[in-house]
Design an enzyme around this catalytic site. Structure first.
Site, mmCIF file in Angstrom:
data_model
loop_
_atom_site.group_PDB
_atom_site.id
_atom_site.type_symbol
_atom_site.label_atom_id
_atom_site.label_comp_id
_atom_site.label_asym_id
_atom_site.label_seq_id
_atom_site.Cartn_x
_atom_site.Cartn_y
_atom_site.Cartn_z
ATOM 1 C CG ASP A 130 -0.304 -0.169 2.532
ATOM 2 O OD1 ASP A 130 0.724 -0.889 2.602
ATOM 3 O OD2 ASP A 130 -0.781 0.402 3.523
ATOM 4 C CD GLU A 141 2.793 -1.204 7.824
ATOM 5 O OE1 GLU A 141 2.878 -1.236 9.068
ATOM 6 O OE2 GLU A 141 3.000 -0.164 7.161
HETATM 7 NI NI NI Z 1 6.301 1.031 5.690
#
Ligand code: NI
Length: 392
Positions: free
Chosen positions: A83, A141
């Site tokens: 991401d 994340e």
């Molecule tokens: Ni990172």
């Protein structure tokens, strides 16, 4: 495994160098933020399929594929996050983000490219591979509650014996590896406080309960929790990052809202902050006739590297990359949801240095001018391939 010499692993990684750079640049130009990684997941899926693998989506925007060796054995999972962040890029690179308000400013594009490179190399090495390598391309994340826990809940660790992962790391010089057993990243908790006074005319403070000086006292008092109440041998950070109040120079507002983050490694220290932030805010408010509401939100768990996996992985990395590039990791107060995998299976997360002063690659993670040294992508591929061959 003696059948594969370290020279050959490095050569194989070098063989996918240009691929890895191209994948990374494609991902970099087309960033997608947490939980929105649709095109990213599709791109990764297509690449994996082109290596002859059979990827699937355990959640809508994540991808998993297995590489099964011809010999039976254990299962190693390797994780890369995919991401981007809600930042507008200012690097001016030819492959800079084409999406305003989204940028790969943490290096996850590089992580994905390195794991794709390892996938390509390992797919061709099936005949020499023992056991299974499971590739975890993880979404989200950067945004709590994080993609890792969703993937664990979807069963991606079923049958897995150990898990590894890495982060391209600007505090570390390009190409160097930082690895250690024990704590590596902190618990990134957040908190908010709303101080409720009673507003009025700024020229008549005695007729109000002014929440502004009270909020200032709370901000300072919270630092005292770090300096006077937390054990100095157990790290803690408290940062107040948001202060919101007021609408005019001559009006005392009714309320002030504060927000911030607490970073700890140790559960007892974490509990101290969880309890004391609210107590301090309530106590100071009571002393000056105000009230408050407060909230403490626990974030990811700290990464705690397993001793046996870390030792085996460090030995593999020394073997493949050279004794001289591997050093003891310095922990960081950042958060990482890799810890969700470690609740289920033993694992190790390591730093891969990507700071290069000569190339001007010095901006910190989450900065609008952040970038990585692409020379280390093949190092990461070699690290993953070497880990697969040595750990299984
Ligand atoms: Ni990172």
């Amino acid at each position: 495994m003696e059948t594969l010499h370290s020279d050959r692993v490095r050569q194989l990684a070098h063989g996918v160098r240009e691929d890895a750079i191209a994948w990374r640049r494609h991902l970099h130009a087309n960033p997608e933020t947490s939980f929105n990684e649709r095109e990213t997941a599709r791109y990764v899926f297509d690449q994996l399929a082109s290596f002859g693998l059979r990827p699937y989506h355990p959640t809508p925007t994540s991808v998993v594929a297995s590489i099964e060796g011809v010999f039976s054995g254990r299962c190693l999972a390797i994780r890369a996050d995919m991401d981007a962040l809600p930042i507008t890029e200012e690097t001016g690179l030819p492959f800079a983000s084409q999406t305003p308000g989204a940028m790969h400013a943490c290096g996850h594009d590089g992580h994905t490219a390195m794991l794709l490179g390892a996938a390509k190399v390992l797919s061709a090495l099936r005949g020499e591979l023992q056991g299974e390598v499971r590739l975890l391309f993880q979404h989200a994340e950067e945004l709590f509650p994080g993609g890792a826990q969703e993937m664990v809940d979807a069963g991606v660790l079923d049958g897995v014996d150990m898990v590894i992962g890495t982060h391209l790391w600007l505090p570390l010089t390009s190409g160097r590896i930082g690895i250690a057993a024990g704590p590596l990243t902190a618990a990134p908790d957040t908190f908010s406080i709303e101080v409720l006074g009673r507003g009025g005319h700024a020229a008549q403070p005695h007729l109000t309960v002014d929440p502004v000086p009270l909020a200032a006292q709370i901000i300072l008092a919270l630092q005292q929790l770090v300096s006077r109440e937390a054990d100095p041998l157990r790290p803690a950070v408290l940062s107040v990052t948001q202060v919101h109040a007021g609408t005019a120079d001559n009006v005392i507002p009714d309320r002030v809202t504060l927000g911030g983050t607490v970073r700890t490694f140790d559960e007892d220290v974490r509990k101290l902050f969880e309890r004391r932030i609210g107590e301090v805010a309530e106590g100071l408010c009571a002393a000056f006739g105000a009230t408050c509401t407060h909230r403490y939100q626990r974030g990811y768990r700290p990464i705690r590297n397993d001793a046996a996996v870390s030792a085996a992985l460090a030995a593999a990395l020394r073997e493949v990359l050279g004794e001289e590039v591997v050093e003891e990791a310095v922990p960081s107060m950042v958060g990482e949801d890799f810890s969700a995998y470690q609740q289920r299976v033993p694992g190790c997360f390591f730093w891969l240095g990507s700071r290069n002063e000569a190339k001007g690659i010095v901006y910190p993670h989450h900065h609008a001018r952040f970038t990585i040294d692409e020379d280390v992508l093949e190092t990461g591929v070699a690290a993953f391939v070497g880990a697969a061959l040595h750990l299984l």
